[in-house]
Design a protein around this motif. Structure first.
Motif, PDB file in Angstrom:
ATOM      1  N   UNK A   1     -20.941  12.419  15.207  1.00  0.00           N
ATOM      2  CA  UNK A   1     -19.850  12.016  14.322  1.00  0.00           C
ATOM      3  C   UNK A   1     -18.510  12.384  14.957  1.00  0.00           C
ATOM      4  N   UNK A   2     -17.461  11.689  14.549  1.00  0.00           N
ATOM      5  CA  UNK A   2     -16.111  12.004  14.998  1.00  0.00           C
ATOM      6  C   UNK A   2     -15.147  11.811  13.831  1.00  0.00           C
ATOM      7  N   UNK A   3     -13.996  12.441  13.933  1.00  0.00           N
ATOM      8  CA  UNK A   3     -12.976  12.302  12.898  1.00  0.00           C
ATOM      9  C   UNK A   3     -12.412  10.887  12.940  1.00  0.00           C
ATOM     10  N   UNK A   4     -12.350  10.179  11.812  1.00  0.00           N
ATOM     11  CA  UNK A   4     -11.755   8.829  11.814  1.00  0.00           C
ATOM     12  C   UNK A   4     -10.337   8.870  12.358  1.00  0.00           C
ATOM     13  N   UNK A   5     -10.065   8.014  13.313  1.00  0.00           N
ATOM     14  CA  UNK A   5      -8.767   7.988  13.970  1.00  0.00           C
ATOM     15  C   UNK A   5      -8.726   8.725  15.289  1.00  0.00           C
ATOM     16  N   UNK A   6      -9.668   9.622  15.517  1.00  0.00           N
ATOM     17  CA  UNK A   6      -9.717  10.366  16.771  1.00  0.00           C
ATOM     18  C   UNK A   6     -10.462   9.543  17.822  1.00  0.00           C
ATOM     19  N   UNK A   7      -9.834   9.358  18.971  1.00  0.00           N
ATOM     20  CA  UNK A   7     -10.436   8.587  20.058  1.00  0.00           C
ATOM     21  C   UNK A   7     -10.760   9.471  21.262  1.00  0.00           C
ATOM     22  N   UNK A   8     -10.867  10.783  21.038  1.00  0.00           N
ATOM     23  CA  UNK A   8     -11.074  11.704  22.151  1.00  0.00           C
ATOM     24  C   UNK A   8     -12.416  12.418  22.102  1.00  0.00           C
ATOM     25  N   UNK A   9     -12.825  12.916  20.935  1.00  0.00           N
ATOM     26  CA  UNK A   9     -13.939  13.851  20.863  1.00  0.00           C
ATOM     27  C   UNK A   9     -15.024  13.350  19.927  1.00  0.00           C
ATOM     28  N   UNK A  10     -16.287  13.503  20.367  1.00  0.00           N
ATOM     29  CA  UNK A  10     -17.467  13.183  19.572  1.00  0.00           C
ATOM     30  C   UNK A  10     -18.301  14.457  19.447  1.00  0.00           C
ATOM     31  N   UNK A  11     -18.643  14.830  18.208  1.00  0.00           N
ATOM     32  CA  UNK A  11     -19.487  16.001  17.977  1.00  0.00           C
ATOM     33  C   UNK A  11     -20.944  15.564  17.882  1.00  0.00           C
ATOM     34  N   UNK A  12     -21.828  16.310  18.550  1.00  0.00           N
ATOM     35  CA  UNK A  12     -23.238  15.952  18.635  1.00  0.00           C
ATOM     36  C   UNK A  12     -24.076  17.195  18.343  1.00  0.00           C
ATOM     37  N   UNK A  13     -25.131  17.013  17.535  1.00  0.00           N
ATOM     38  CA  UNK A  13     -26.039  18.113  17.239  1.00  0.00           C
ATOM     39  C   UNK A  13     -27.456  17.614  17.086  1.00  0.00           C
ATOM     40  N   UNK A  14     -28.435  18.488  17.394  1.00  0.00           N
ATOM     41  CA  UNK A  14     -29.827  18.069  17.315  1.00  0.00           C
ATOM     42  C   UNK A  14     -30.784  19.223  17.199  1.00  0.00           C
ATOM     43  N   UNK A  15     -32.000  18.982  17.637  1.00  0.00           N
ATOM     44  CA  UNK A  15     -33.076  19.926  17.407  1.00  0.00           C
ATOM     45  C   UNK A  15     -32.913  21.210  18.221  1.00  0.00           C
ATOM     46  N   UNK A  16     -32.147  21.181  19.318  1.00  0.00           N
ATOM     47  CA  UNK A  16     -31.977  22.395  20.117  1.00  0.00           C
ATOM     48  C   UNK A  16     -30.959  23.356  19.515  1.00  0.00           C
ATOM     49  N   UNK A  17     -30.243  22.948  18.455  1.00  0.00           N
ATOM     50  CA  UNK A  17     -29.341  23.838  17.739  1.00  0.00           C
ATOM     51  C   UNK A  17     -28.015  24.109  18.402  1.00  0.00           C
ATOM     52  N   UNK A  18     -27.657  23.371  19.439  1.00  0.00           N
ATOM     53  CA  UNK A  18     -26.384  23.557  20.137  1.00  0.00           C
ATOM     54  C   UNK A  18     -25.388  22.517  19.627  1.00  0.00           C
ATOM     55  N   UNK A  19     -24.212  22.985  19.205  1.00  0.00           N
ATOM     56  CA  UNK A  19     -23.141  22.081  18.800  1.00  0.00           C
ATOM     57  C   UNK A  19     -22.349  21.696  20.045  1.00  0.00           C
ATOM     58  N   UNK A  20     -22.366  20.401  20.361  1.00  0.00           N
ATOM     59  CA  UNK A  20     -21.696  19.930  21.577  1.00  0.00           C
ATOM     60  C   UNK A  20     -20.532  19.011  21.235  1.00  0.00           C
ATOM     61  N   UNK A  21     -19.458  19.144  22.007  1.00  0.00           N
ATOM     62  CA  UNK A  21     -18.311  18.258  21.917  1.00  0.00           C
ATOM     63  C   UNK A  21     -18.288  17.394  23.163  1.00  0.00           C
ATOM     64  N   UNK A  22     -18.339  16.077  22.966  1.00  0.00           N
ATOM     65  CA  UNK A  22     -18.484  15.117  24.062  1.00  0.00           C
ATOM     66  C   UNK A  22     -17.238  14.243  24.137  1.00  0.00           C
ATOM     67  N   UNK A  23     -16.814  13.937  25.349  1.00  0.00           N
ATOM     68  CA  UNK A  23     -15.667  13.049  25.556  1.00  0.00           C
ATOM     69  C   UNK A  23     -16.068  11.618  25.202  1.00  0.00           C
TER      70      UNK A  23
END
Length: 520
Positions: free
Chosen positions: A405-427
């Motif tokens: 998910x990403x903040x509406x209007x933000x074109x820089x950062x995508x937040x990703x999470x899954x079964x490994x439990x690590x919160x990742x910020x992706x370009x």
């Protein structure tokens, strides 16, 4: 507050900002400095630290600066709050005057606001009270600050509006804070059983799906706000909300709760669809993705099915609806279908180069026309909706990605999470991992609030949980760190996440909820 404005703003002036008004009875510089604009609670609260006099008359008090500081400190320590507001005295020939909100006339305020050189502080000034908002708007202070920061835009043919400019500044502040700011976790027990899904919009967080209740929280204070029970003992499979309503999906019905006024529940008529798996809505219609690969479009106000579209030959696993009335649906075959919501015509099929895989989540960016997805093989995907071609596909996790998910209007950062439990910020542009986080339990948790029912002057909420919010530290790990060396209790699976302004809320299939707060 949601856009990151400071909670308290000390309005200071220079000698030049009020010397021209001295003859008209304007307050002095030292008196203006003693004004404190507190967060708006129905009007401007202006507090004077001048000493009162007796006999219904006011005399000009000239205590030393040290005395004023000691008096203000003593008053705050006794009452636990700001000094009480003084009213100007009655008639008489006192040479002094009482400082009230009306003592600063419009010209003086306009001069003070023109010296504010930070756009966030100026926006916070505008939110203090109606009169300040009117002065800042009519004097075009925001516009003047815009031209001060962008002198080349004055008199040019640029089509960018002042509103768009400040929206871009807010997005840049959000992206910069996520990319380089510090973070902490606020965690509390929110459900009796477990929470597997969360949504965050306009400063509110909605969680649920493990038990038969949805709960609404404040994203800023983490306080309980309201709850909504699922009818007929059915389990929800998906939900979303806005400022007026909450829309939930069971396997065979759509339920709608009103957020304000008397609680009421509307359910879709009949059992038109079976085995609903996911949903997405844009007023006045909600789209349901089903196990047989079809998408059912419902009118939420007539509570009737308006159309049915075939998206995939396999189950529809996730959905997104765009402002252009396009339906975007993922499948268990690793494809993403694009269909026209009105006609049902399938306009394109987005494919992954790393099939077979299951598309587990979707996020659409209206600003950049990009579609992001997370898959069961740990890949994050990005396609351009205009060309229907992939921009990048990067394996950011060794296992399943449950939410992106990403903040509406933000074109820089995508937040990703899954079964490994690590919160990742992706370009969003390249797919590279910017930062990765887990919660650090090596430090003792700090309690940021007492149980809600025990707080002073707070009435217990009959149906609300006894809530205690704990602050926990965050550990940043390298993108290529070996997760086998990190204990599982430090990284419980992230089953759902949602991004707000400098905040990310996560659920983990347990009874607690986490809000990750980032600071610059």
């Amino acid at each position: 507050i949601e856009r990151g404005f400071p909670k308290r703003l000390f309005v200071r002036s220079t000698q030049a900002s009020c010397c021209s008004r001295r003859a008209a009875g304007a307050p002095s510089v030292s008196q203006i400095k003693r004004y404190i604009a507190v967060p708006y609670t129905g009007g401007l609260q202006a507090y004077s630290m001048d000493r009162p006099t007796t006999g219904g008359r006011r005399q000009e008090a000239r205590p030393s600066e040290r005395e004023r500081e000691m008096e203000a400190s003593s008053s705050r320590s006794r009452s636990g709050s700001l000094p009480s507001k003084r009213r100007s005295g009655g008639g008489g020939g006192g040479s002094g005057y009482g400082l009230t909100g009306q003592s600063l006339n419009d010209d003086t305020l306009r001069s003070i606001f023109s010296h504010v050189d930070d756009h966030f502080d100026l926006a916070h000034c505008s939110a203090v009270c109606k009169s300040w908002h009117t002065i800042i708007s009519t004097a075009h202070v925001m516009r003047d600050l815009y031209y001060k920061r962008n002198p080349q835009a004055r008199g040019s043919s640029s089509t960018i509006s002042v509103k768009s400019y400040f929206e871009a500044l807010a997005m840049n502040e959000h992206a910069s804070t996520l990319a380089s700011g510090s973070a902490e976790v606020h965690q509390w027990i929110g459900h009796d059983m477990r929470a597997t899904l969360c949504r965050m919009k306009s400063g509110s967080v909605l969680t649920g799906m493990g038990d038969k209740v949805l709960r609404l929280w404040s994203a800023e204070s983490c306080k309980y706000m309201n709850e909504y029970n699922v009818p007929n003992s059915k389990m929800l499979v998906d939900f979303d909300f806005d400022e007026n309503k909450i829309v939930g999906l069971t396997s065979s019905q759509v339920c709608i709760w009103k957020r304000s006024g008397p609680r009421s529940i509307f359910q879709s008529r009949g059992d038109t669809f079976n085995h609903g798996l996911c949903m997405s809505y844009a007023d006045p219609e909600v789209v349901i993705g089903c196990e047989d690969g079809r998408a059912f479009v419902y009118d939420m106000y007539s509570r009737s099915c308006s159309s049915i579209h075939r998206l995939h030959p396999s189950p529809v696993t996730c959905l997104a609806v765009t402002d252009d009335q396009l339906i975007v649906g993922g499948s268990t075959f690793g494809n993403v279908a694009i269909a026209d919501q009105t006609s049902g015509e399938r306009l394109g099929l987005l494919k992954s180069a790393f099939a077979p895989t299951v598309i587990r989540c979707l996020s659409f960016s209206a600003n950049s026309h990009l579609i992001f997805a997370g898959s069961s093989s740990g890949y994050a995907h990005c396609w351009d909706l205009r060309t229907l071609r992939p921009l990048w596909e990067t394996r950011v996790s060794p296992n399943v990605i449950y939410s992106a998910h990403h903040l509406p209007g933000d074109t820089s950062t995508l937040a990703v999470g899954g079964i490994d439990g690590v919160l990742r910020l992706v370009c969003q542009r390249t797919g590279e991992t910017i930062r990765s986080f887990i919660m650090d339990t090596g430090y003792p948790a700090q309690s940021s609030s007492r149980p809600q029912a025990e707080q002073k002057n707070v009435r217990p909420v009959e149906s609300g949980p006894r809530q205690q919010v704990e602050k926990k530290r965050v550990r940043e790990i390298a993108p290529d760190a070996r997760l086998d060396n990190i204990p599982m209790h430090l990284r419980p699976p992230i089953t759902g996440l949602s991004v707000g302004m400098r905040k990310i809320v996560t659920t983990h299939g347990e009874n607690y909820i986490r809000v990750w707060k980032f600071r610059s």
